[in-house]
Design a protein around this motif. Structure first.
Motif, mmCIF file in Angstrom:
data_model
loop_
_atom_site.group_PDB
_atom_site.id
_atom_site.type_symbol
_atom_site.label_atom_id
_atom_site.label_comp_id
_atom_site.label_asym_id
_atom_site.label_seq_id
_atom_site.Cartn_x
_atom_site.Cartn_y
_atom_site.Cartn_z
ATOM 1 N N LEU A 134 0.832 -1.027 0.363
ATOM 2 C CA LEU A 134 -0.017 0.263 0.164
ATOM 3 C C LEU A 134 0.707 1.085 -0.017
ATOM 4 C CD1 LEU A 134 -2.687 0.661 0.072
ATOM 5 C CD2 LEU A 134 -2.640 0.724 2.470
ATOM 6 N N ALA A 135 1.998 1.157 0.800
ATOM 7 C CA ALA A 135 2.599 1.943 1.239
ATOM 8 C C ALA A 135 3.804 2.650 -0.757
ATOM 9 C CB ALA A 135 3.714 2.082 2.199
ATOM 10 N N ARG A 136 4.196 1.247 -1.523
ATOM 11 C CA ARG A 136 3.692 1.654 -3.110
ATOM 12 C C ARG A 136 3.430 2.172 -3.969
ATOM 13 N NH1 ARG A 136 6.603 -3.234 -1.841
ATOM 14 N NH2 ARG A 136 4.384 -4.270 -2.987
ATOM 15 N N PHE A 137 2.161 1.971 -3.307
ATOM 16 C CA PHE A 137 0.760 2.312 -4.456
ATOM 17 C C PHE A 137 1.017 3.991 -4.347
ATOM 18 C CE2 PHE A 137 -3.222 3.631 -4.481
ATOM 19 C CZ PHE A 137 -3.873 3.158 -5.728
ATOM 20 N N TRP A 138 0.477 4.267 -3.014
ATOM 21 C CA TRP A 138 0.522 5.703 -2.303
ATOM 22 C C TRP A 138 1.829 6.798 -2.414
ATOM 23 C CZ3 TRP A 138 -3.739 8.403 -2.382
ATOM 24 C CH2 TRP A 138 -5.215 7.075 -2.341
ATOM 25 N N CYS A 139 2.523 6.263 -2.267
ATOM 26 C CA CYS A 139 4.190 6.680 -3.219
ATOM 27 C C CYS A 139 4.007 7.049 -4.447
ATOM 28 C CB CYS A 139 5.714 5.857 -2.897
ATOM 29 S SG CYS A 139 6.047 5.857 -0.968
ATOM 30 N N SER A 140 3.578 6.319 -5.246
ATOM 31 C CA SER A 140 3.231 6.153 -6.568
ATOM 32 C C SER A 140 1.819 7.287 -7.222
ATOM 33 C CB SER A 140 2.833 5.102 -7.683
ATOM 34 O OG SER A 140 3.566 4.111 -6.998
ATOM 35 N N VAL A 141 1.211 7.316 -6.263
ATOM 36 C CA VAL A 141 0.611 7.947 -6.678
ATOM 37 C C VAL A 141 0.745 9.695 -6.740
ATOM 38 C CG1 VAL A 141 -2.316 9.057 -6.131
ATOM 39 C CG2 VAL A 141 -1.303 7.000 -5.913
ATOM 40 N N LEU A 142 1.136 9.833 -5.079
ATOM 41 C CA LEU A 142 1.617 11.693 -4.695
ATOM 42 C C LEU A 142 2.887 11.518 -4.680
ATOM 43 C CD1 LEU A 142 0.100 10.647 -1.207
ATOM 44 C CD2 LEU A 142 -0.698 12.181 -2.597
ATOM 45 N N GLY B 204 6.209 10.282 2.467
ATOM 46 C CA GLY B 204 6.348 11.575 2.844
ATOM 47 C C GLY B 204 6.558 12.201 1.813
ATOM 48 N N SER B 205 6.402 13.330 1.398
ATOM 49 C CA SER B 205 7.005 14.530 0.692
ATOM 50 C C SER B 205 8.467 14.308 0.462
ATOM 51 C CB SER B 205 6.700 15.643 0.264
ATOM 52 O OG SER B 205 6.846 16.146 -0.845
ATOM 53 N N PRO B 206 9.236 14.132 -0.636
ATOM 54 C CA PRO B 206 10.754 14.331 -1.281
ATOM 55 C C PRO B 206 10.907 15.631 -0.173
ATOM 56 C CG PRO B 206 9.689 13.734 -3.299
ATOM 57 C CD PRO B 206 8.847 13.938 -1.820
ATOM 58 N N LEU B 207 9.912 16.577 -1.103
ATOM 59 C CA LEU B 207 10.498 18.135 -0.948
ATOM 60 C C LEU B 207 10.147 18.878 0.534
ATOM 61 C CD1 LEU B 207 8.444 18.628 -3.981
ATOM 62 C CD2 LEU B 207 10.206 18.183 -4.220
ATOM 63 N N GLU C 15 -5.428 11.287 -15.112
ATOM 64 C CA GLU C 15 -4.929 11.079 -13.608
ATOM 65 C C GLU C 15 -5.487 9.545 -13.411
ATOM 66 O OE1 GLU C 15 -2.783 11.285 -10.518
ATOM 67 O OE2 GLU C 15 -2.362 11.296 -12.713
ATOM 68 N N VAL C 16 -6.695 9.311 -13.557
ATOM 69 C CA VAL C 16 -7.461 8.574 -12.575
ATOM 70 C C VAL C 16 -7.540 7.058 -13.515
ATOM 71 C CG1 VAL C 16 -10.153 7.276 -13.513
ATOM 72 C CG2 VAL C 16 -10.097 9.568 -12.500
ATOM 73 N N ARG C 17 -6.842 7.479 -15.150
ATOM 74 C CA ARG C 17 -6.126 6.277 -15.554
ATOM 75 C C ARG C 17 -4.783 5.653 -14.962
ATOM 76 N NH1 ARG C 17 -8.564 9.142 -20.484
ATOM 77 N NH2 ARG C 17 -6.565 9.396 -20.968
ATOM 78 N N ARG C 18 -4.249 6.633 -14.957
ATOM 79 C CA ARG C 18 -2.234 6.234 -14.460
ATOM 80 C C ARG C 18 -2.980 5.709 -13.258
ATOM 81 N NH1 ARG C 18 0.973 8.470 -11.436
ATOM 82 N NH2 ARG C 18 -0.584 10.272 -9.939
ATOM 83 N N LEU C 19 -4.360 6.180 -12.759
ATOM 84 C CA LEU C 19 -4.486 5.707 -10.781
ATOM 85 C C LEU C 19 -4.696 4.045 -10.730
ATOM 86 C CD1 LEU C 19 -5.608 8.402 -8.962
ATOM 87 C CD2 LEU C 19 -3.319 8.175 -8.896
ATOM 88 N N LEU C 20 -5.575 4.162 -12.019
ATOM 89 C CA LEU C 20 -6.156 2.728 -12.974
ATOM 90 C C LEU C 20 -5.213 2.176 -13.310
ATOM 91 C CD1 LEU C 20 -9.112 3.381 -14.759
ATOM 92 C CD2 LEU C 20 -9.231 2.277 -11.855
ATOM 93 N N PRO D 234 -5.706 -0.054 -3.630
ATOM 94 C CA PRO D 234 -6.025 -1.812 -3.744
ATOM 95 C C PRO D 234 -6.284 -2.795 -2.159
ATOM 96 C CG PRO D 234 -3.759 -1.102 -4.431
ATOM 97 C CD PRO D 234 -3.656 -0.178 -4.373
ATOM 98 N N GLU D 235 -6.913 -1.950 -1.297
ATOM 99 C CA GLU D 235 -6.570 -2.121 -0.478
ATOM 100 C C GLU D 235 -8.654 -2.145 0.352
ATOM 101 O OE1 GLU D 235 -5.493 -3.729 3.253
ATOM 102 O OE2 GLU D 235 -3.197 -4.123 2.441
ATOM 103 N N GLY D 236 -8.964 -1.323 -0.869
ATOM 104 C CA GLY D 236 -9.441 -0.810 -0.677
ATOM 105 C C GLY D 236 -10.975 0.391 -0.094
ATOM 106 N N ASN D 237 -9.376 0.641 0.217
ATOM 107 C CA ASN D 237 -9.907 2.096 0.168
ATOM 108 C C ASN D 237 -10.341 3.272 -0.268
ATOM 109 O OD1 ASN D 237 -8.872 1.728 3.299
ATOM 110 N ND2 ASN D 237 -6.772 1.298 2.384
ATOM 111 N N GLU D 238 -11.085 3.929 -0.017
ATOM 112 C CA GLU D 238 -11.736 4.908 -1.151
ATOM 113 C C GLU D 238 -11.328 6.074 -1.145
ATOM 114 O OE1 GLU D 238 -15.150 2.658 0.712
ATOM 115 O OE2 GLU D 238 -13.963 3.744 1.070
ATOM 116 N N PHE D 239 -10.946 7.353 -2.276
ATOM 117 C CA PHE D 239 -10.457 7.930 -1.909
ATOM 118 C C PHE D 239 -11.240 9.146 -4.081
ATOM 119 C CE2 PHE D 239 -7.544 5.062 -4.570
ATOM 120 C CZ PHE D 239 -7.412 6.152 -5.773
ATOM 121 N N CYS D 240 -10.822 9.704 -3.777
ATOM 122 C CA CYS D 240 -11.770 10.884 -4.962
ATOM 123 C C CYS D 240 -10.376 11.648 -5.667
ATOM 124 C CB CYS D 240 -12.007 12.072 -4.142
ATOM 125 S SG CYS D 240 -13.852 11.551 -3.407
ATOM 126 N N VAL D 241 -10.472 11.446 -7.121
ATOM 127 C CA VAL D 241 -9.943 12.063 -7.418
ATOM 128 C C VAL D 241 -9.917 13.396 -8.131
ATOM 129 C CG1 VAL D 241 -8.500 12.481 -10.068
ATOM 130 C CG2 VAL D 241 -8.661 9.789 -8.666
#
Length: 128
Positions: A18-26, A41-44, A88-93, A115-122
Motif C-alpha cells: 500500500l505504501a508503494r501504491f501511494w508513493c506512486s500516486v503522490l 512522505g514528500s521528498p520536497l 489521472e484516473v487512467r494512471r491511477l487505475l 488496492p486494499e479498498g480504501n476509497e479516495f476521490c480524484v
C-alpha cells in the motif's frame, strides 16, 4: 498556538504494497519502515514534520489483522497537477486503483479505491 496536521495513519493488511501504491500516486518516498509499519512522505519537505511551517502530511501504513468492512468515514482527495482528471484516473487505475461506488451519483469527482479498498476521490480541477 494551534496543532498542525502532520500524519494520517491507515490500517491495512500489507503496508509495503500500500505504501508503494501511494508513493506512486503522490510522488512520495518511503521515510521509515519496520515492524509492520511504513511511513511515506514528500521528498520536497526539508525536516518533514519538524519543519516549522505547513507541511504535506505523511501517510503511515500499519499492519492490522482485521480487514476493511465498511465505507471509510475519512478519505483522501487527490488533485491532478500536470494532467486532466481523466488522464489521472487512467494512471491511477494502471497503478492498481479501481472504480467504486459510494452513492456519489453524478459528480465532478471520480471515486476510486486503492488496492486494499480504501476509497479516495480524484478531483476535477488541476492545482499546481
Amino acid at each position: 498556538m494551534a496543532s498542525k496536521f502532520t500524519e494520517l495513519a491507515i490500517d491495512c493488511a500489507d503496508p509495503d504494497a500500500l505504501a508503494r501504491f501511494w508513493c506512486s500516486v503522490l510522488g512520495y518516498e518511503v521515510q521509515d519502515e519496520g515492524d509492520g509499519i511504513v511511513t511515506i512522505g514528500s521528498p520536497l519537505v526539508p525536516g518533514g514534520r519538524n519543519h516549522p511551517g505547513p507541511v504535506p502530511p505523511t501517510l503511515t501504513f500499519a499492519r492490522v489483522p482485521e480487514g476493511k468492512s465498511v465505507k471509510n468515514r475519512l478519505h483522501i482527495d487527490v488533485n491532478p497537477t500536470d494532467r486532466e482528471q481523466d488522464e489521472e484516473v487512467r494512471r491511477l487505475l494502471d497503478l492498481g486503483a479501481r472504480h467504486t461506488d459510494v452513492g456519489q451519483g453524478d459528480e465532478s469527482w471520480v471515486v476510486l479505491a486503492d488496492p486494499e479498498g480504501n476509497e479516495f476521490c480524484v478531483l476535477a480541477s488541476r492545482c499546481p
